[in-house]
Design a protein around this motif. Structure first.
Motif, PDB file in Angstrom:
ATOM      1  N   ASP A 158       0.832  -1.210   0.000  1.00 10.88           N
ATOM      2  CA  ASP A 158       0.000   0.000   0.000  1.00 10.88           C
ATOM      3  C   ASP A 158       0.863   1.255   0.000  1.00 10.88           C
ATOM      4  OD1 ASP A 158      -2.397  -1.364  -0.066  1.00 10.88           O
ATOM      5  OD2 ASP A 158      -2.626  -1.420   2.117  1.00 10.88           O
ATOM      6  N   ASP A 159       1.986   1.228   0.725  1.00 11.48           N
ATOM      7  CA  ASP A 159       2.917   2.362   0.715  1.00 11.48           C
ATOM      8  C   ASP A 159       3.420   2.618  -0.705  1.00 11.48           C
ATOM      9  OD1 ASP A 159       2.754   2.718   3.480  1.00 11.48           O
ATOM     10  OD2 ASP A 159       4.458   1.373   3.860  1.00 11.48           O
ATOM     11  N   ILE A 160       3.784   1.540  -1.397  1.00  9.01           N
ATOM     12  CA  ILE A 160       4.329   1.685  -2.746  1.00  9.01           C
ATOM     13  C   ILE A 160       3.256   2.141  -3.725  1.00  9.01           C
ATOM     14  CG2 ILE A 160       5.418   0.449  -4.663  1.00  9.01           C
ATOM     15  CD1 ILE A 160       6.813  -1.327  -2.597  1.00  9.01           C
ATOM     16  N   ILE A 161       2.032   1.626  -3.581  1.00  7.23           N
ATOM     17  CA  ILE A 161       0.938   2.082  -4.448  1.00  7.23           C
ATOM     18  C   ILE A 161       0.709   3.575  -4.279  1.00  7.23           C
ATOM     19  CG2 ILE A 161      -1.567   1.964  -4.810  1.00  7.23           C
ATOM     20  CD1 ILE A 161      -1.437  -1.014  -4.343  1.00  7.23           C
ATOM     21  N   ASN A 162       0.701   4.029  -3.043  1.00 12.22           N
ATOM     22  CA  ASN A 162       0.507   5.465  -2.792  1.00 12.22           C
ATOM     23  C   ASN A 162       1.617   6.290  -3.413  1.00 12.22           C
ATOM     24  OD1 ASN A 162      -1.903   5.210  -1.342  1.00 12.22           O
ATOM     25  ND2 ASN A 162      -0.844   4.884   0.601  1.00 12.22           N
ATOM     26  N   PHE A 163       2.843   5.787  -3.298  1.00 19.69           N
ATOM     27  CA  PHE A 163       3.986   6.494  -3.892  1.00 19.69           C
ATOM     28  C   PHE A 163       3.858   6.567  -5.401  1.00 19.69           C
ATOM     29  CE2 PHE A 163       8.260   5.704  -5.833  1.00 19.69           C
ATOM     30  CZ  PHE A 163       8.738   7.006  -5.717  1.00 19.69           C
ATOM     31  N   LEU A 164       3.555   5.433  -6.047  1.00 24.13           N
ATOM     32  CA  LEU A 164       3.432   5.414  -7.500  1.00 24.13           C
ATOM     33  C   LEU A 164       2.263   6.265  -7.980  1.00 24.13           C
ATOM     34  CD1 LEU A 164       4.067   1.602  -8.126  1.00 24.13           C
ATOM     35  CD2 LEU A 164       5.671   3.475  -8.526  1.00 24.13           C
ATOM     36  N   ASP A 165       1.213   6.319  -7.210  1.00 28.33           N
ATOM     37  CA  ASP A 165       0.018   7.071  -7.599  1.00 28.33           C
ATOM     38  C   ASP A 165       0.208   8.572  -7.453  1.00 28.33           C
ATOM     39  OD1 ASP A 165      -2.657   7.510  -8.375  1.00 28.33           O
ATOM     40  OD2 ASP A 165      -3.327   7.500  -6.290  1.00 28.33           O
ATOM     41  N   LYS A 166       0.902   8.980  -6.405  1.00 26.79           N
ATOM     42  CA  LYS A 166       0.949  10.405  -6.067  1.00 26.79           C
ATOM     43  C   LYS A 166       2.229  11.116  -6.505  1.00 26.79           C
ATOM     44  CE  LYS A 166      -2.168   9.771  -2.150  1.00 26.79           C
ATOM     45  NZ  LYS A 166      -2.337   9.831  -0.670  1.00 26.79           N
ATOM     46  N   SER A 167       3.235  10.361  -6.955  1.00 28.04           N
ATOM     47  CA  SER A 167       4.483  10.999  -7.391  1.00 28.04           C
ATOM     48  C   SER A 167       4.252  11.849  -8.628  1.00 28.04           C
ATOM     49  CB  SER A 167       5.549   9.941  -7.710  1.00 28.04           C
ATOM     50  OG  SER A 167       6.286   9.612  -6.571  1.00 28.04           O
ATOM     51  N   GLY A 168       5.040  12.908  -8.749  1.00 28.85           N
ATOM     52  CA  GLY A 168       4.989  13.753  -9.940  1.00 28.85           C
ATOM     53  C   GLY A 168       5.812  13.158 -11.065  1.00 28.85           C
ATOM     54  N   ASP A 169       6.120  13.997 -12.052  1.00 29.01           N
ATOM     55  CA  ASP A 169       6.806  13.521 -13.254  1.00 29.01           C
ATOM     56  C   ASP A 169       8.215  12.992 -12.987  1.00 29.01           C
ATOM     57  OD1 ASP A 169       4.593  14.228 -14.682  1.00 29.01           O
ATOM     58  OD2 ASP A 169       5.399  16.139 -15.386  1.00 29.01           O
ATOM     59  N   MET A 170       8.799  13.349 -11.843  1.00 33.74           N
ATOM     60  CA  MET A 170      10.161  12.891 -11.570  1.00 33.74           C
ATOM     61  C   MET A 170      10.243  11.383 -11.380  1.00 33.74           C
ATOM     62  SD  MET A 170      12.136  15.855  -9.375  1.00 33.74           S
ATOM     63  CE  MET A 170      10.877  16.144  -8.137  1.00 33.74           C
ATOM     64  N   LEU A 171       9.113  10.726 -11.144  1.00 35.74           N
ATOM     65  CA  LEU A 171       9.151   9.267 -11.023  1.00 35.74           C
ATOM     66  C   LEU A 171       9.662   8.638 -12.314  1.00 35.74           C
ATOM     67  CD1 LEU A 171       8.552   6.596  -9.591  1.00 35.74           C
ATOM     68  CD2 LEU A 171       6.192   6.774 -10.429  1.00 35.74           C
ATOM     69  N   GLU A 172       9.136   9.081 -13.457  1.00 35.44           N
ATOM     70  CA  GLU A 172       9.533   8.509 -14.740  1.00 35.44           C
ATOM     71  C   GLU A 172      10.974   8.830 -15.105  1.00 35.44           C
ATOM     72  OE1 GLU A 172       5.196   8.090 -14.798  1.00 35.44           O
ATOM     73  OE2 GLU A 172       6.517   9.704 -14.186  1.00 35.44           O
ATOM     74  N   THR A 173      11.495   9.943 -14.633  1.00 39.34           N
ATOM     75  CA  THR A 173      12.849  10.348 -15.017  1.00 39.34           C
ATOM     76  C   THR A 173      13.910   9.970 -13.981  1.00 39.34           C
ATOM     77  OG1 THR A 173      12.622  12.551 -13.987  1.00 39.34           O
ATOM     78  CG2 THR A 173      11.929  12.327 -16.289  1.00 39.34           C
ATOM     79  N   SER A 174      13.508   9.275 -12.915  1.00 42.94           N
ATOM     80  CA  SER A 174      14.411   9.062 -11.774  1.00 42.94           C
ATOM     81  C   SER A 174      15.190   7.756 -11.808  1.00 42.94           C
ATOM     82  CB  SER A 174      13.598   9.089 -10.474  1.00 42.94           C
ATOM     83  OG  SER A 174      12.720   7.970 -10.423  1.00 42.94           O
ATOM     84  N   SER A 175      14.781   6.799 -12.644  1.00 40.20           N
ATOM     85  CA  SER A 175      15.323   5.429 -12.689  1.00 40.20           C
ATOM     86  C   SER A 175      14.832   4.577 -11.518  1.00 40.20           C
ATOM     87  CB  SER A 175      16.866   5.394 -12.733  1.00 40.20           C
ATOM     88  OG  SER A 175      17.440   5.616 -11.465  1.00 40.20           O
TER      89      SER A 175
END
Length: 428
Positions: A192-209
Motif C-alpha cells: 500500500d505504501d508503494i501504491i501510494n507512492f506510484l500514484d501520487k508521485s509527480g513527473d520525476m518518477l519517470e525520469t528518476s530510474s
C-alpha cells in the motif's frame, strides 16, 4: 499588427534558446567525434539529439525544463556517462585511457553533490553495518574508538542538509531510494505504501530510474502466491488509461519478460493491446517490440555490420530452409554452457539446410573475436552491448535468446533454451 508580430518574434526566439546546456569535455587523445544525449522514461533511454565534438567538447542545448537522469553515449567507442539535471547547466570532464572512460569529474554543483551522496550511500550500505559491529570491541575513549564513532556518525547522517527547494530532484531521488530500496531501511515499505507512492508521485518518477526497481520491490512485497492479484490492484489504482498507468503497465510487461513469467506477460500484454484509449509512446514502443517477435510474425530484417562466415549483406539475404537466430554474449555464463551444445550438432543442422546466425551483445572486440573463432556459423555484432539496435527491435531482455525462422523469415518457434532448439529439430 506590427507590435503583435514583434512580440511573436521575441517569444519565438526565446523558445529556441536552451533552457540549460550539457557540456562534456574529453581529453585530446579521446578518439571520438559523435555523442548522443538521452533522457529517461521509466527504464527506457529516450534519444534527444546528437552532437559532434568541437575541440574535444560536446555541447548539448536542452530547450525545456527537465529534472531527472540523463546520459551521453559515445557510439564509436561504446562509452557512456550518466548524470542528472535539475534544469541547470551541466559540466563534466572525462579522464580517458585507451579510449575508455577511466574517471568522471562532475564540475557543476548539482552533479557534484549527487555524486558525493551516491558515494556516501554506497558506503552507508556496505561499510556502516561492519563499522557498527567493530565498534563493540573498542572503547569510545580510545583513539580508534573515537575515529569509529566519528565515521559512524558521518555515515549515519541523512538528507537533513539537502534543501528540497534548491535541489528538488536530488531530494526526491535519495528520499525515495532510502525509503523503498535501501537495504538499511528499518521499516520495509508495504504494498500500500508503494501504491501510494506510484500514484501520487509527480513527473520525476519517470525520469528518476526508480520506477522499475520499485515495481520489483512491490511484487516482492506481495509474495509469489498471487502476483496477478497484486498487479491488478496496482493498475486499478493507477488506471491504465492514464500516462502513469500505461508506463507502469509497460514496465511490468518487460519485468515479466525478463523473469520468464510468460503467462503474466501474455495477460498484461493482451490488456495493453485491447486498450481503447490513446496509447503513449512508451507503451507503443513495448507493443511494437513484442509484435516484432510474435509467433507467425515476419522477423524484422537486419543489415549486417561486419558479418563473418558469410557474404550476405543482411539477414534476409541468407537463404535456408530454416534459420536459428541466437542473441548472446561472450560474458554470458549461460551462453558459455549452451552454445557448445549447438556446436556439436552444427553439421547435422547444416545437412538439413538450417543456418545459424548469432548476434552478439559484446562490447569488447577482442573477447568477441576470440569467442567466434570457435563458431562456424554466421556471426555479427555492433559491439555496443545492450545499446545495440537489435535489443529494442527484437525485444531482447536476456542472453541467450533464440528464434527459429522458416524459409520466408517468419517466426515458427521461440525456444527458451538450447535443449528446446535441439528438440525442435529432433537432434536431442
Amino acid at each position: 499588427m506590427k507590435k503583435i508580430y514583434i512580440l511573436s518574434a521575441v517569444l519565438s526566439a526565446l523558445t529556441l534558446q536552451a533552457q540549460f546546456t550539457v557540456s562534456i569535455q574529453g581529453p585530446a587523445d579521446f578518439k571520438e567525434q559523435d555523442a548522443i544525449l538521452y533522457t529517461l522514461n521509466g527504464s527506457k533511454d529516450i534519444i534527444v539529439t546528437k552532437e559532434q565534438s568541437k575541440n574535444n567538447v560536446w555541447t548539448f542545448k536542452y530547450p525545456k525544463n527537465y529534472a531527472g537522469m540523463m546520459k551521453v553515449y559515445f557510439p564509436n567507442t561504446n562509452n557512456s556517462v550518466s548524470f542528472i539535471s535539475e534544469n541547470k547547466n551541466v559540466n563534466i570532464k572525462l579522464d580517458v585511457q585507451n579510449n575508455k572512460i577511466k574517471d568522471v569529474a562532475y564540475q557543476d554543483e548539482v552533479n557534484n553533490l549527487m555524486n558525493s551522496l551516491q558515494e556516501g550511500s554506497q558506503k552507508k550500505e556496505l561499510i556502516l553495518p561492519a563499522l557498527t559491529q567493530i565498534k563493540e570491541y573498542y572503547k569510545d575513549n580510545t583513539e580508534f574508538g573515537k575515529a569509529l564513532k566519528t565515521e559512524i556518525g558521518r555515515l549515519s547522517t541523512g538528507l537533513e542538509d539537502i534543501d528540497q527547494t534548491k535541489h528538488p530532484f536530488i531530494y526526491y531521488y535519495n528520499t525515495n531510494y532510502n525509503k523503498f530500496l535501501s537495504n538499511n531501511s528499518t521499516n520495509k515499505a508495504s504494498q500500500d505504501d508503494i501504491i501510494n507512492f506510484l500514484d501520487k508521485s509527480g513527473d520525476m518518477l519517470e525520469t528518476s530510474s526508480l520506477l522499475r526497481p520499485v515495481l520489483v520491490a512491490y511484487l516482492n512485497a506481495g509474495g509469489n502466491a498471487n502476483v496477478g492479484g497484486s498487479v491488478d490492484k496496482l493498475l486499478d489504482r493507477l488506471k491504465v488509461e492514464t500516462p502513469r498507468g500505461q508506463t507502469v503497465l509497460s514496465e511490468l510487461i518487460d519485468i515479466f519478460d525478463v523473469y520468464e513469467m510468460g503467462e503474466l506477460k501474455d495477460k498484461y500484454l493482451s490488456l495493453a493491446k485491447n486498450l481503447k484509449c490513446t496509447i503513449t509512446d512508451r507503451l507503443a514502443s513495448t507493443l511494437k517490440a513484442n509484435a516484432n517477435v510474435e509467433l507467425g510474425a515476419a522477423f524484422p530484417n537486419y543489415k549486417f555490420q561486419s558479418a563473418v562466415n558469410s557474404t550476405a549483406k543482411s539477414l534476409y539475404d541468407v537463404k535456408a530452409d530454416k534459420k536459428i537466430i541466437i542473441f548472446w554474449s561472450s560474458t554470458c555464463s549461460h551462453c558459455e554452457s549452451e552454445l557448445p551444445q549447438l556446436l556439436t550438432k552444427y553439421n547435422d543442422l547444416k545437412t538439413k539446410n538450417i543456418q545459424i546466425i548469432g548476434f552478439s551483445l559484446d562490447t569488447d572486440k577482442d573477447s568477441y573475436t576470440k569467442k567466434i573463432a570457435a563458431f562456424p556459423w554466421i556471426n555479427d555484432s555492433e559491439l555496443k552491448g545492450w545499446n545495440s539496435s537489435y535489443t529494442d527491435t527484437y525485444n531482447i531482455h536476456a542472453t541467450p535468446s533464440y528464434f527459429i525462422l522458416d524459409a520466408n523469415n517468419k517466426i515458427i518457434s521461440k525456444p527458451d533454451h538450447v535443449g528446446d532448439v535441439l528438440e525442435y529439430f529432433k537432434l536431442k
